[in-house]
Design a protein around this motif. Structure first.
Motif, PDB file in Angstrom:
ATOM      1  N   LYS A  84     -42.789   8.346  58.663  1.00  0.00           N
ATOM      2  CA  LYS A  84     -43.685   9.290  59.350  1.00  0.00           C
ATOM      3  C   LYS A  84     -43.038   9.813  60.629  1.00  0.00           C
ATOM      4  CE  LYS A  84     -47.965   7.386  57.534  1.00  0.00           C
ATOM      5  NZ  LYS A  84     -49.233   6.731  57.836  1.00  0.00           N
ATOM      6  N   VAL A  85     -42.388   8.924  61.358  1.00  0.00           N
ATOM      7  CA  VAL A  85     -41.696   9.335  62.585  1.00  0.00           C
ATOM      8  C   VAL A  85     -40.538  10.262  62.241  1.00  0.00           C
ATOM      9  CG1 VAL A  85     -40.306   8.510  64.532  1.00  0.00           C
ATOM     10  CG2 VAL A  85     -42.374   7.268  63.868  1.00  0.00           C
ATOM     11  N   THR A  86     -39.811   9.917  61.193  1.00  0.00           N
ATOM     12  CA  THR A  86     -38.696  10.765  60.754  1.00  0.00           C
ATOM     13  C   THR A  86     -39.189  12.155  60.398  1.00  0.00           C
ATOM     14  OG1 THR A  86     -37.498   8.837  59.913  1.00  0.00           O
ATOM     15  CG2 THR A  86     -36.840  10.981  59.059  1.00  0.00           C
ATOM     16  N   LYS A  87     -40.301  12.219  59.701  1.00  0.00           N
ATOM     17  CA  LYS A  87     -40.857  13.518  59.299  1.00  0.00           C
ATOM     18  C   LYS A  87     -41.250  14.339  60.529  1.00  0.00           C
ATOM     19  CE  LYS A  87     -43.979  15.432  55.849  1.00  0.00           C
ATOM     20  NZ  LYS A  87     -44.934  15.124  54.783  1.00  0.00           N
ATOM     21  N   ILE A  88     -41.845  13.705  61.507  1.00  0.00           N
ATOM     22  CA  ILE A  88     -42.217  14.393  62.744  1.00  0.00           C
ATOM     23  C   ILE A  88     -40.972  14.910  63.457  1.00  0.00           C
ATOM     24  CG2 ILE A  88     -43.161  14.051  65.074  1.00  0.00           C
ATOM     25  CD1 ILE A  88     -45.199  12.091  63.730  1.00  0.00           C
ATOM     26  N   LEU A  89     -39.959  14.049  63.563  1.00  0.00           N
ATOM     27  CA  LEU A  89     -38.718  14.452  64.228  1.00  0.00           C
ATOM     28  C   LEU A  89     -38.031  15.603  63.493  1.00  0.00           C
ATOM     29  CD1 LEU A  89     -37.284  10.949  65.200  1.00  0.00           C
ATOM     30  CD2 LEU A  89     -38.334  12.644  66.721  1.00  0.00           C
ATOM     31  N   LEU A  90     -38.041  15.552  62.175  1.00  0.00           N
ATOM     32  CA  LEU A  90     -37.444  16.643  61.399  1.00  0.00           C
ATOM     33  C   LEU A  90     -38.216  17.950  61.594  1.00  0.00           C
ATOM     34  CD1 LEU A  90     -36.484  14.820  58.082  1.00  0.00           C
ATOM     35  CD2 LEU A  90     -34.904  15.928  59.674  1.00  0.00           C
ATOM     36  N   ARG A  91     -39.525  17.864  61.625  1.00  0.00           N
ATOM     37  CA  ARG A  91     -40.333  19.086  61.849  1.00  0.00           C
ATOM     38  C   ARG A  91     -40.073  19.662  63.239  1.00  0.00           C
ATOM     39  NH1 ARG A  91     -46.018  17.340  59.056  1.00  0.00           N
ATOM     40  NH2 ARG A  91     -45.446  17.949  56.941  1.00  0.00           N
ATOM     41  N   GLU A  92     -39.940  18.786  64.238  1.00  0.00           N
ATOM     42  CA  GLU A  92     -39.645  19.259  65.593  1.00  0.00           C
ATOM     43  C   GLU A  92     -38.271  19.917  65.649  1.00  0.00           C
ATOM     44  OE1 GLU A  92     -40.108  15.754  67.999  1.00  0.00           O
ATOM     45  OE2 GLU A  92     -42.294  15.945  68.059  1.00  0.00           O
ATOM     46  N   ILE A 149     -29.537   5.475  50.203  1.00  0.00           N
ATOM     47  CA  ILE A 149     -28.893   5.922  51.431  1.00  0.00           C
ATOM     48  C   ILE A 149     -29.345   4.947  52.509  1.00  0.00           C
ATOM     49  CG2 ILE A 149     -28.614   7.774  53.116  1.00  0.00           C
ATOM     50  CD1 ILE A 149     -29.482   9.746  50.901  1.00  0.00           C
ATOM     51  N   SER A 150     -28.404   4.355  53.227  1.00  0.00           N
ATOM     52  CA  SER A 150     -28.757   3.332  54.213  1.00  0.00           C
ATOM     53  C   SER A 150     -29.607   3.909  55.342  1.00  0.00           C
ATOM     54  CB  SER A 150     -27.496   2.697  54.800  1.00  0.00           C
ATOM     55  OG  SER A 150     -26.827   3.616  55.649  1.00  0.00           O
ATOM     56  N   ALA A 151     -30.444   3.052  55.900  1.00  0.00           N
ATOM     57  CA  ALA A 151     -31.294   3.453  57.021  1.00  0.00           C
ATOM     58  C   ALA A 151     -30.451   3.896  58.211  1.00  0.00           C
ATOM     59  CB  ALA A 151     -32.212   2.299  57.416  1.00  0.00           C
ATOM     60  N   GLN A 152     -29.300   3.243  58.416  1.00  0.00           N
ATOM     61  CA  GLN A 152     -28.412   3.621  59.524  1.00  0.00           C
ATOM     62  C   GLN A 152     -27.867   5.037  59.327  1.00  0.00           C
ATOM     63  OE1 GLN A 152     -27.991   0.829  57.662  1.00  0.00           O
ATOM     64  NE2 GLN A 152     -28.189  -0.904  59.060  1.00  0.00           N
ATOM     65  N   ARG A 153     -27.512   5.368  58.110  1.00  0.00           N
ATOM     66  CA  ARG A 153     -26.996   6.715  57.831  1.00  0.00           C
ATOM     67  C   ARG A 153     -28.087   7.756  58.030  1.00  0.00           C
ATOM     68  NH1 ARG A 153     -23.120   9.909  56.141  1.00  0.00           N
ATOM     69  NH2 ARG A 153     -23.431  11.427  54.471  1.00  0.00           N
ATOM     70  N   LEU A 154     -29.291   7.457  57.544  1.00  0.00           N
ATOM     71  CA  LEU A 154     -30.407   8.395  57.715  1.00  0.00           C
ATOM     72  C   LEU A 154     -30.791   8.541  59.187  1.00  0.00           C
ATOM     73  CD1 LEU A 154     -32.546   7.462  54.612  1.00  0.00           C
ATOM     74  CD2 LEU A 154     -31.371   9.637  55.021  1.00  0.00           C
ATOM     75  N   ALA A 155     -30.652   7.465  59.955  1.00  0.00           N
ATOM     76  CA  ALA A 155     -30.947   7.558  61.389  1.00  0.00           C
ATOM     77  C   ALA A 155     -29.925   8.447  62.090  1.00  0.00           C
ATOM     78  CB  ALA A 155     -30.959   6.161  62.008  1.00  0.00           C
ATOM     79  N   ALA A 156     -28.671   8.350  61.659  1.00  0.00           N
ATOM     80  CA  ALA A 156     -27.612   9.156  62.277  1.00  0.00           C
ATOM     81  C   ALA A 156     -27.643  10.606  61.817  1.00  0.00           C
ATOM     82  CB  ALA A 156     -26.251   8.548  61.957  1.00  0.00           C
ATOM     83  N   LEU A 157     -27.955  10.811  60.545  1.00  0.00           N
ATOM     84  CA  LEU A 157     -27.960  12.151  59.955  1.00  0.00           C
ATOM     85  C   LEU A 157     -29.197  12.273  59.067  1.00  0.00           C
ATOM     86  CD1 LEU A 157     -26.201  14.730  59.844  1.00  0.00           C
ATOM     87  CD2 LEU A 157     -25.104  13.773  57.829  1.00  0.00           C
ATOM     88  N   PRO A 158     -30.345  12.531  59.677  1.00  0.00           N
ATOM     89  CA  PRO A 158     -31.616  12.447  58.946  1.00  0.00           C
ATOM     90  C   PRO A 158     -31.799  13.442  57.804  1.00  0.00           C
ATOM     91  CG  PRO A 158     -31.985  13.269  61.166  1.00  0.00           C
ATOM     92  CD  PRO A 158     -30.538  12.882  61.069  1.00  0.00           C
ATOM     93  N   TYR A 159     -30.925  14.434  57.696  1.00  0.00           N
ATOM     94  CA  TYR A 159     -31.070  15.377  56.591  1.00  0.00           C
ATOM     95  C   TYR A 159     -29.957  15.233  55.555  1.00  0.00           C
ATOM     96  CZ  TYR A 159     -28.399  17.871  60.165  1.00  0.00           C
ATOM     97  OH  TYR A 159     -27.512  18.202  61.149  1.00  0.00           O
ATOM     98  N   THR A 160     -29.261  14.093  55.581  1.00  0.00           N
ATOM     99  CA  THR A 160     -28.237  13.870  54.569  1.00  0.00           C
ATOM    100  C   THR A 160     -28.884  13.638  53.206  1.00  0.00           C
ATOM    101  OG1 THR A 160     -26.253  12.639  53.987  1.00  0.00           O
ATOM    102  CG2 THR A 160     -28.066  11.366  54.896  1.00  0.00           C
ATOM    103  N   GLN A 161     -28.184  14.037  52.165  1.00  0.00           N
ATOM    104  CA  GLN A 161     -28.648  13.814  50.798  1.00  0.00           C
ATOM    105  C   GLN A 161     -27.745  12.838  50.058  1.00  0.00           C
ATOM    106  OE1 GLN A 161     -29.746  17.338  48.502  1.00  0.00           O
ATOM    107  NE2 GLN A 161     -29.483  18.545  50.365  1.00  0.00           N
ATOM    108  N   LEU A 162     -26.682  12.389  50.733  1.00  0.00           N
ATOM    109  CA  LEU A 162     -25.686  11.554  50.078  1.00  0.00           C
ATOM    110  C   LEU A 162     -25.539  10.205  50.773  1.00  0.00           C
ATOM    111  CD1 LEU A 162     -22.874  14.229  49.602  1.00  0.00           C
ATOM    112  CD2 LEU A 162     -24.565  13.490  47.906  1.00  0.00           C
TER     113      LEU A 162
END
Length: 104
Positions: A4-12, A85-98
């Motif tokens: 949910k936080v990730t989604k908010i941050l991505l929308r911002e 996709i690891s949580a660390q990778r998503l935290a660093a690059l939240p729009y990665t698909q790989l």
């Protein structure tokens, strides 16, 4: 990772990038000066703005795709190998698909 936080941050970030894109687009539509030397500098600046516009457009599309992936429930799934996709990778690059392996 709180999705949910990730989604908010991505929308911002999407809103911020969209505003930035609009400013660049408006600037590119502006009339150039009548002075030839000033026009030359303005056109060079326009080339940089066009590249920046392309980069921002790409990032906006990536963010929209990430938001769609969140909504469909496959946000942390690699689009190439279907692995996680690891949580660390998503935290660093939240729009990665790989995942990191496929990205390499």
């Amino acid at each position: 990772m709180d999705i949910k936080v990730t989604k908010i941050l991505l929308r911002e970030r999407l809103a911020d990038k969209s505003r930035h894109l609009e400013k660049i687009t408006t600037s590119l539509r502006a009339e150039h000066s009548k002075s030839f030397s000033e026009q030359a500098m303005e056109r060079e600046s326009d080339e940089v703005k066009e590249q920046l516009k392309d980069s921002i457009t790409t990032e906006i599309n990536q963010i929209r795709t990430a938001l769609d992936r969140i909504d469909s429930g496959n946000y942390s799934q690699c689009s190439k190998c279907d692995g996680a996709i690891s949580a660390q990778r998503l935290a660093a690059l939240p729009y990665t698909q790989l995942c990191i392996i496929c990205a390499a």
